[in-house]
Design a protein around this motif. Sequence first.
Motif, short mmCIF file in Angstrom:
data_model
loop_
_atom_site.label_atom_id
_atom_site.label_comp_id
_atom_site.label_asym_id
_atom_site.label_seq_id
_atom_site.Cartn_x
_atom_site.Cartn_y
_atom_site.Cartn_z
N ALA A 160 31.40 14.31 -1.83
CA ALA A 160 30.76 15.02 -0.73
C ALA A 160 30.28 14.10 0.38
O ALA A 160 30.39 14.42 1.56
CB ALA A 160 29.60 15.85 -1.27
N GLU A 161 29.73 12.92 0.00
CA GLU A 161 29.20 12.00 1.01
C GLU A 161 30.31 11.49 1.95
O GLU A 161 30.14 11.40 3.17
CB GLU A 161 28.50 10.81 0.34
CG GLU A 161 27.22 11.18 -0.43
CD GLU A 161 27.51 11.78 -1.79
OE1 GLU A 161 26.56 12.25 -2.45
OE2 GLU A 161 28.71 11.77 -2.20
N GLY A 162 31.44 11.16 1.35
CA GLY A 162 32.57 10.70 2.16
C GLY A 162 33.11 11.80 3.05
O GLY A 162 33.50 11.56 4.20
N MET A 163 33.14 13.03 2.52
CA MET A 163 33.58 14.17 3.32
C MET A 163 32.68 14.38 4.53
O MET A 163 33.16 14.69 5.63
CB MET A 163 33.58 15.44 2.46
CG MET A 163 34.69 15.51 1.42
SD MET A 163 34.59 17.05 0.46
CE MET A 163 34.88 18.27 1.74
N ASN A 166 44.82 11.73 18.70
CA ASN A 166 45.24 12.36 17.46
C ASN A 166 45.97 11.37 16.55
O ASN A 166 45.76 11.37 15.32
CB ASN A 166 46.15 13.56 17.77
CG ASN A 166 45.85 14.75 16.89
OD1 ASN A 166 44.79 15.34 16.96
ND2 ASN A 166 46.80 15.11 16.04
N VAL A 167 46.83 10.52 17.12
CA VAL A 167 47.55 9.53 16.30
C VAL A 167 46.57 8.55 15.66
O VAL A 167 46.65 8.25 14.46
CB VAL A 167 48.57 8.77 17.17
CG1 VAL A 167 49.12 7.56 16.42
CG2 VAL A 167 49.72 9.69 17.56
N GLY A 168 45.63 8.04 16.49
CA GLY A 168 44.65 7.10 15.96
C GLY A 168 43.80 7.69 14.85
O GLY A 168 43.57 7.06 13.81
N PHE A 169 43.38 8.94 15.06
CA PHE A 169 42.52 9.56 14.06
C PHE A 169 43.30 9.91 12.79
O PHE A 169 42.74 9.87 11.69
CB PHE A 169 41.87 10.82 14.64
CG PHE A 169 40.95 11.50 13.67
CD1 PHE A 169 39.76 10.91 13.29
CD2 PHE A 169 41.29 12.73 13.12
CE1 PHE A 169 38.91 11.53 12.39
CE2 PHE A 169 40.44 13.35 12.22
CZ PHE A 169 39.25 12.75 11.86
N THR A 170 44.58 10.25 12.93
CA THR A 170 45.40 10.57 11.76
C THR A 170 45.48 9.37 10.82
O THR A 170 45.38 9.51 9.59
CB THR A 170 46.81 11.00 12.18
OG1 THR A 170 46.72 12.19 12.97
CG2 THR A 170 47.68 11.28 10.97
N GLY A 194 40.64 7.42 5.08
CA GLY A 194 39.42 8.07 4.60
C GLY A 194 39.68 8.99 3.43
O GLY A 194 38.89 9.06 2.48
N GLY A 195 40.80 9.72 3.46
CA GLY A 195 41.14 10.60 2.35
C GLY A 195 41.40 9.84 1.07
O GLY A 195 41.01 10.27 -0.02
N ALA A 233 45.16 16.51 2.90
CA ALA A 233 45.96 17.63 3.39
C ALA A 233 45.81 17.78 4.89
O ALA A 233 46.78 18.03 5.62
CB ALA A 233 45.53 18.92 2.69
N ASP A 234 44.58 17.61 5.38
CA ASP A 234 44.35 17.72 6.83
C ASP A 234 45.00 16.55 7.56
O ASP A 234 45.44 16.70 8.71
CB ASP A 234 42.85 17.75 7.12
CG ASP A 234 42.56 18.30 8.51
OD1 ASP A 234 42.66 19.53 8.69
OD2 ASP A 234 42.27 17.49 9.41
N ALA A 235 45.09 15.39 6.91
CA ALA A 235 45.75 14.24 7.53
C ALA A 235 47.24 14.53 7.73
O ALA A 235 47.82 14.19 8.76
CB ALA A 235 45.56 13.00 6.66
#
Length: 296
Positions: free
Chosen positions: A117-120, A24-28, A34-35, A45-47
């Motif tokens: 959209a592509e990045g999402m 979870n830490v790495g992905f955050t 990415g955001g 917001a999800d980050a």
Amino acid sequence: MHNHGHAHNSDDSSSRIAWAFFLNVGFTIIEFIGGWLTNSTAIMADAVHDLGDSLSIGLAWFLSYWSNKPASGNFSYGYRRFSLLGSLINGMVLVAGSLWVLSEAIPRLQNPEMPVAEGMLGMAIFGIAVNGFAAYKLSGGKTLNERVLNWHLLEDVLGWVAVFIVSIVLMFVDWPILDPILSIGFTLFIAFNVFRNLWKTGLLFLQAVPDKKLHNQIAETLKKLAGVKDVHHLHLWSLDGEHHVLTAHLALSHTMDLSHQLNLKQKIADELDYFDLEHTTIEFEFEDESCRDTLK
């Protein structure tokens, strides 16, 4: 063998939570990057939400490790309730996070913004894979702590599924309002289940019976023993939702010498072994003896 099994389960629990924490830490960190690159407020917001999850999982990992310490003079039952404390804190953090997501998503119903959209889509695929694997690692857990953490991760998986769907749709149609609608939907679903776990955790903190059916089964088992006339002051509570404690008074039907008492104690131990209790305290009351607890 009984204690060895509990120690093995505790080690497995800490290992599963550790996996979830590092993933979870790495992905955050990746999610924040990415955001920013996709200019997506939903991903940012999800980050932030995942950052809160990481803090909660880290706390749960520490409390899970701490709960394995042996009993001491200050904590005569050991430290297992620290794990229950972690479950309560994580549930409250998740509720707060859900409220924050709703506060961000509801205003966007009136003023939806078109993301990249592509990045999402790319972030959604990565998010589903990472959070799905972390949720899978915790799915074998039995403690309340692990179950609440699993809901943290399932919330993230569902969130990324929503992002995945929205990103595909937005590649073909100009409907940015789908983003906040789906965010609200999965947030309410997760919040409902977290409230259920919080309710159960709160009851355990108040020392409510963890399982009424189990309580009744134990009472019937003790009443059926030869030489036992009555069972009262039977108290069943839980240290962490998994390890239970039992105390009971057994009124004997007739006077027993020491050898018969030892035989009865062994029978009680054999019968209660089926219920896999962490601690048991049984008191005998002989004929014409008043229960000392009723005199208070």
